[in-house]
Design a protein around this motif. Structure first.
Motif, PDB file in Angstrom:
ATOM      1  N   LEU A  31      32.670  38.507  35.890  1.00  0.00           N
ATOM      2  CA  LEU A  31      33.492  39.707  36.029  1.00  0.00           C
ATOM      3  C   LEU A  31      33.396  40.275  37.445  1.00  0.00           C
ATOM      4  CD1 LEU A  31      35.290  41.881  34.771  1.00  0.00           C
ATOM      5  CD2 LEU A  31      33.210  43.075  34.064  1.00  0.00           C
ATOM      6  N   PHE A  32      32.181  40.341  37.992  1.00  0.00           N
ATOM      7  CA  PHE A  32      32.013  40.835  39.356  1.00  0.00           C
ATOM      8  C   PHE A  32      32.714  39.922  40.362  1.00  0.00           C
ATOM      9  CE2 PHE A  32      28.382  43.304  37.650  1.00  0.00           C
ATOM     10  CZ  PHE A  32      28.711  44.532  38.186  1.00  0.00           C
ATOM     11  N   ALA A  33      32.612  38.607  40.157  1.00  0.00           N
ATOM     12  CA  ALA A  33      33.276  37.667  41.058  1.00  0.00           C
ATOM     13  C   ALA A  33      34.794  37.818  40.987  1.00  0.00           C
ATOM     14  CB  ALA A  33      32.863  36.236  40.721  1.00  0.00           C
ATOM     15  N   PHE A  34      35.316  38.011  39.776  1.00  0.00           N
ATOM     16  CA  PHE A  34      36.756  38.188  39.606  1.00  0.00           C
ATOM     17  C   PHE A  34      37.232  39.462  40.302  1.00  0.00           C
ATOM     18  CE2 PHE A  34      40.391  39.991  37.383  1.00  0.00           C
ATOM     19  CZ  PHE A  34      41.271  38.921  37.358  1.00  0.00           C
ATOM     20  N   ILE A  35      36.516  40.576  40.094  1.00  0.00           N
ATOM     21  CA  ILE A  35      36.910  41.834  40.708  1.00  0.00           C
ATOM     22  C   ILE A  35      36.798  41.750  42.227  1.00  0.00           C
ATOM     23  CG2 ILE A  35      36.290  44.272  40.924  1.00  0.00           C
ATOM     24  CD1 ILE A  35      35.506  44.242  38.013  1.00  0.00           C
ATOM     25  N   THR A  36      35.776  41.062  42.732  1.00  0.00           N
ATOM     26  CA  THR A  36      35.616  40.904  44.173  1.00  0.00           C
ATOM     27  C   THR A  36      36.809  40.185  44.772  1.00  0.00           C
ATOM     28  OG1 THR A  36      33.202  40.863  43.985  1.00  0.00           O
ATOM     29  CG2 THR A  36      34.161  39.939  45.987  1.00  0.00           C
ATOM     30  N   SER A  37      37.250  39.111  44.121  1.00  0.00           N
ATOM     31  CA  SER A  37      38.407  38.371  44.615  1.00  0.00           C
ATOM     32  C   SER A  37      39.691  39.173  44.455  1.00  0.00           C
ATOM     33  CB  SER A  37      38.534  37.033  43.870  1.00  0.00           C
ATOM     34  OG  SER A  37      39.710  36.344  44.252  1.00  0.00           O
ATOM     35  N   TRP A  38      39.855  39.819  43.313  1.00  0.00           N
ATOM     36  CA  TRP A  38      41.076  40.562  43.035  1.00  0.00           C
ATOM     37  C   TRP A  38      41.256  41.740  44.002  1.00  0.00           C
ATOM     38  CZ3 TRP A  38      45.332  40.142  40.024  1.00  0.00           C
ATOM     39  CH2 TRP A  38      46.072  41.295  39.772  1.00  0.00           C
ATOM     40  N   ASP A  39      40.152  42.352  44.404  1.00  0.00           N
ATOM     41  CA  ASP A  39      40.195  43.576  45.206  1.00  0.00           C
ATOM     42  C   ASP A  39      40.044  43.307  46.699  1.00  0.00           C
ATOM     43  OD1 ASP A  39      40.296  46.502  45.250  1.00  0.00           O
ATOM     44  OD2 ASP A  39      38.243  46.362  45.977  1.00  0.00           O
ATOM     45  N   GLU A  40      39.730  42.090  47.090  1.00  0.00           N
ATOM     46  CA  GLU A  40      39.390  41.804  48.485  1.00  0.00           C
ATOM     47  C   GLU A  40      40.645  41.843  49.366  1.00  0.00           C
ATOM     48  OE1 GLU A  40      38.103  40.839  52.017  1.00  0.00           O
ATOM     49  OE2 GLU A  40      39.480  39.402  51.113  1.00  0.00           O
ATOM     50  N   VAL A  41      40.548  42.540  50.486  1.00  0.00           N
ATOM     51  CA  VAL A  41      41.708  42.694  51.368  1.00  0.00           C
ATOM     52  C   VAL A  41      41.412  42.314  52.816  1.00  0.00           C
ATOM     53  CG1 VAL A  41      41.181  45.122  51.851  1.00  0.00           C
ATOM     54  CG2 VAL A  41      43.530  44.308  52.076  1.00  0.00           C
ATOM     55  N   VAL A  42      40.151  42.436  53.257  1.00  0.00           N
ATOM     56  CA  VAL A  42      39.850  42.242  54.674  1.00  0.00           C
ATOM     57  C   VAL A  42      40.034  40.785  55.075  1.00  0.00           C
ATOM     58  CG1 VAL A  42      38.108  42.481  56.471  1.00  0.00           C
ATOM     59  CG2 VAL A  42      38.269  44.195  54.660  1.00  0.00           C
ATOM     60  N   THR A  43      39.328  39.881  54.406  1.00  0.00           N
ATOM     61  CA  THR A  43      39.494  38.463  54.741  1.00  0.00           C
ATOM     62  C   THR A  43      40.872  37.959  54.343  1.00  0.00           C
ATOM     63  OG1 THR A  43      38.543  37.773  52.615  1.00  0.00           O
ATOM     64  CG2 THR A  43      37.025  38.033  54.463  1.00  0.00           C
ATOM     65  N   ALA A  44      41.468  38.574  53.306  1.00  0.00           N
ATOM     66  CA  ALA A  44      42.803  38.135  52.873  1.00  0.00           C
ATOM     67  C   ALA A  44      43.856  38.429  53.936  1.00  0.00           C
ATOM     68  CB  ALA A  44      43.172  38.815  51.559  1.00  0.00           C
ATOM     69  N   ILE A  45      43.655  39.482  54.731  1.00  0.00           N
ATOM     70  CA  ILE A  45      44.609  39.789  55.796  1.00  0.00           C
ATOM     71  C   ILE A  45      44.652  38.661  56.814  1.00  0.00           C
ATOM     72  CG2 ILE A  45      45.019  41.342  57.749  1.00  0.00           C
ATOM     73  CD1 ILE A  45      44.082  43.630  56.034  1.00  0.00           C
ATOM     74  N   PHE A  46      43.478  38.067  57.100  1.00  0.00           N
ATOM     75  CA  PHE A  46      43.434  36.980  58.077  1.00  0.00           C
ATOM     76  C   PHE A  46      44.101  35.717  57.542  1.00  0.00           C
ATOM     77  CE2 PHE A  46      40.017  39.713  59.525  1.00  0.00           C
ATOM     78  CZ  PHE A  46      40.113  39.636  60.903  1.00  0.00           C
ATOM     79  N   LEU A  47      44.050  35.497  56.237  1.00  0.00           N
ATOM     80  CA  LEU A  47      44.565  34.253  55.665  1.00  0.00           C
ATOM     81  C   LEU A  47      45.983  34.379  55.133  1.00  0.00           C
ATOM     82  CD1 LEU A  47      41.412  33.023  53.677  1.00  0.00           C
ATOM     83  CD2 LEU A  47      42.168  32.344  55.952  1.00  0.00           C
TER      84      LEU A  47
ATOM     85  N   GLY B 239      50.072  35.298  54.807  1.00  0.00           N
ATOM     86  CA  GLY B 239      51.244  35.057  55.635  1.00  0.00           C
ATOM     87  C   GLY B 239      52.478  34.996  54.769  1.00  0.00           C
ATOM     88  N   PRO B 240      53.610  34.628  55.330  1.00  0.00           N
ATOM     89  CA  PRO B 240      54.837  34.550  54.532  1.00  0.00           C
ATOM     90  C   PRO B 240      54.736  33.583  53.362  1.00  0.00           C
ATOM     91  CG  PRO B 240      55.329  34.472  56.888  1.00  0.00           C
ATOM     92  CD  PRO B 240      53.848  34.354  56.759  1.00  0.00           C
ATOM     93  N   ALA B 241      53.954  32.537  53.505  1.00  0.00           N
ATOM     94  CA  ALA B 241      53.860  31.543  52.429  1.00  0.00           C
ATOM     95  C   ALA B 241      53.014  32.028  51.260  1.00  0.00           C
ATOM     96  CB  ALA B 241      53.292  30.227  52.969  1.00  0.00           C
ATOM     97  N   LEU B 242      52.019  32.879  51.512  1.00  0.00           N
ATOM     98  CA  LEU B 242      51.125  33.351  50.452  1.00  0.00           C
ATOM     99  C   LEU B 242      50.553  34.707  50.844  1.00  0.00           C
ATOM    100  CD1 LEU B 242      49.667  32.855  47.781  1.00  0.00           C
ATOM    101  CD2 LEU B 242      47.863  31.666  49.044  1.00  0.00           C
ATOM    102  N   THR B 243      50.773  35.696  49.985  1.00  0.00           N
ATOM    103  CA  THR B 243      50.257  37.044  50.205  1.00  0.00           C
ATOM    104  C   THR B 243      49.662  37.549  48.907  1.00  0.00           C
ATOM    105  OG1 THR B 243      51.946  37.501  51.880  1.00  0.00           O
ATOM    106  CG2 THR B 243      50.813  39.394  50.913  1.00  0.00           C
ATOM    107  N   THR B 244      48.438  38.040  48.975  1.00  0.00           N
ATOM    108  CA  THR B 244      47.798  38.573  47.770  1.00  0.00           C
ATOM    109  C   THR B 244      48.239  40.017  47.548  1.00  0.00           C
ATOM    110  OG1 THR B 244      45.860  39.264  49.039  1.00  0.00           O
ATOM    111  CG2 THR B 244      45.811  37.063  48.046  1.00  0.00           C
ATOM    112  N   LEU B 245      47.945  40.506  46.361  1.00  0.00           N
ATOM    113  CA  LEU B 245      48.374  41.866  45.999  1.00  0.00           C
ATOM    114  C   LEU B 245      47.743  42.942  46.882  1.00  0.00           C
ATOM    115  CD1 LEU B 245      50.032  43.596  44.084  1.00  0.00           C
ATOM    116  CD2 LEU B 245      48.096  43.600  42.507  1.00  0.00           C
ATOM    117  N   PRO B 246      46.423  42.909  47.172  1.00  0.00           N
ATOM    118  CA  PRO B 246      45.871  43.942  48.062  1.00  0.00           C
ATOM    119  C   PRO B 246      46.504  43.945  49.444  1.00  0.00           C
ATOM    120  CG  PRO B 246      44.109  42.828  46.876  1.00  0.00           C
ATOM    121  CD  PRO B 246      45.356  42.051  46.607  1.00  0.00           C
ATOM    122  N   VAL B 247      46.817  42.762  49.976  1.00  0.00           N
ATOM    123  CA  VAL B 247      47.468  42.701  51.288  1.00  0.00           C
ATOM    124  C   VAL B 247      48.880  43.258  51.207  1.00  0.00           C
ATOM    125  CG1 VAL B 247      48.256  41.153  53.123  1.00  0.00           C
ATOM    126  CG2 VAL B 247      46.063  40.748  52.007  1.00  0.00           C
ATOM    127  N   GLN B 248      49.585  42.956  50.119  1.00  0.00           N
ATOM    128  CA  GLN B 248      50.925  43.503  49.940  1.00  0.00           C
ATOM    129  C   GLN B 248      50.885  45.028  49.826  1.00  0.00           C
ATOM    130  OE1 GLN B 248      53.760  41.765  50.088  1.00  0.00           O
ATOM    131  NE2 GLN B 248      54.903  43.668  49.857  1.00  0.00           N
TER     132      GLN B 248
END
Length: 274
Positions: free
Chosen positions: A194-210, A212-221
């Protein structure tokens, strides 16, 4: 009397801290029900227009599905790796145990900005930016420490005599783990997942670096939506995510309560039979 007052004071303090932590988050829910085109609190006229807009805009749905897929895959990988790491640290005899533990816990200590920049530089040459595999690899590393900590704490409480008895009766190490150890540490494994899932679901800092137009996660959006246009659509998607998390914790609490009731009934039945 003093003990009762102390316990009541601690309960009251816990409730106040919980309200202090949750109240800013709960403000998002009424803001999402506002008919205004801007974020306002308290809302004037109530409306569901921003929830309707979420269903009409495919960008939000695609980013939510991408985040869900990445979170599920990274949580599954983190559970496997974190459980194996906890077994090695608690049950195994490995050299430099403290050093290995510090390395495995490093993602909790190193700032995510540094992790994101390093991952971006490494993944850019490998072509892993804007890919599901790249996100899963990073989020798995971020989730492993949570699984390892939870599983290690569960393993410490397991009676080794049960495992040794199973081995004496002919069970191998793998069979002993799946038949004896895993059922005993299953609550710890699920908590780590559960903690691992929430960490991935909520993560935005590293997701901003990765991202782009091809793939954007919900926190980045959501972050992009706040920067470009500030409207209650972000509050609507935030309230849905909050509702999902609260429902998950309620289901976990209900499951634990049900297990306790079943165990207490079994104990009562056993005592009655004796």
């Amino acid at each position: 009397m003093t003990r009762i007052l102390t316990r009541a004071g601690l309960v009251l303090l816990t409730v106040l801290i919980g309200i202090y932590l949750l109240l800013p988050v709960l403000v998002v829910v009424p803001m999402s029900l506002s008919n205004s085109s801007f974020l306002t609190f308290p809302p004037g006229e109530l409306s569901l227009r921003w929830y309707h807009r979420l269903t009409q805009d495919p960008i939000w749905a695609e980013s939510a599905l991408s985040s869900l897929r990445i979170a599920l895959l990274s949580a599954a990988a983190a559970v496997i790796l974190g459980t194996l790491a906890a077994l090695a640290l608690v049950r195994g005899k490995i050299p430099f145990r403290n050093t290995v533990t510090a390395i495995l816990l490093a993602p909790l200590i190193v700032p995510y900005v540094i992790v994101g920049l390093a991952v971006y530089i490494a993944f850019l040459g490998l072509g892993l930016t804007e890919t599901t595999l790249g996100f899963v690899l990073v989020h798995t590393c971020l989730g492993v420490p949570y699984v390892m900590i939870n599983v290690a704490s569960g393993l410490v409480t397991v009676d080794r005599r049960l495992e040794m008895a199973a081995m004496n009766l002919g069970a191998g190490p793998v069979s002993t783990f799946f038949r004896i150890t895993l059922p005993l540490i299953l609550p710890s494994v699920l908590a780590g997942a559960l903690f691992a899932f929430i960490t991935s679901w909520d993560e935005v800092v590293t997701a901003i670096f990765l991202s782009g137009p091809a793939l954007t996660t919900l926190p980045v959006q959501m972050w992009s939506g706040i920067r470009v246009q500030i409207d209650p659509t972000v509050a609507a998607i935030s309230s849905l995510a909050l509702l999902t998390i609260v429902t998950t914790f309620l289901l976990i609490g209900l499951g634990r309560l049900t297990r306790k009731m079943i165990r207490s009934r079994a104990v009562d039945t056993t005592n009655a039979g004796m």
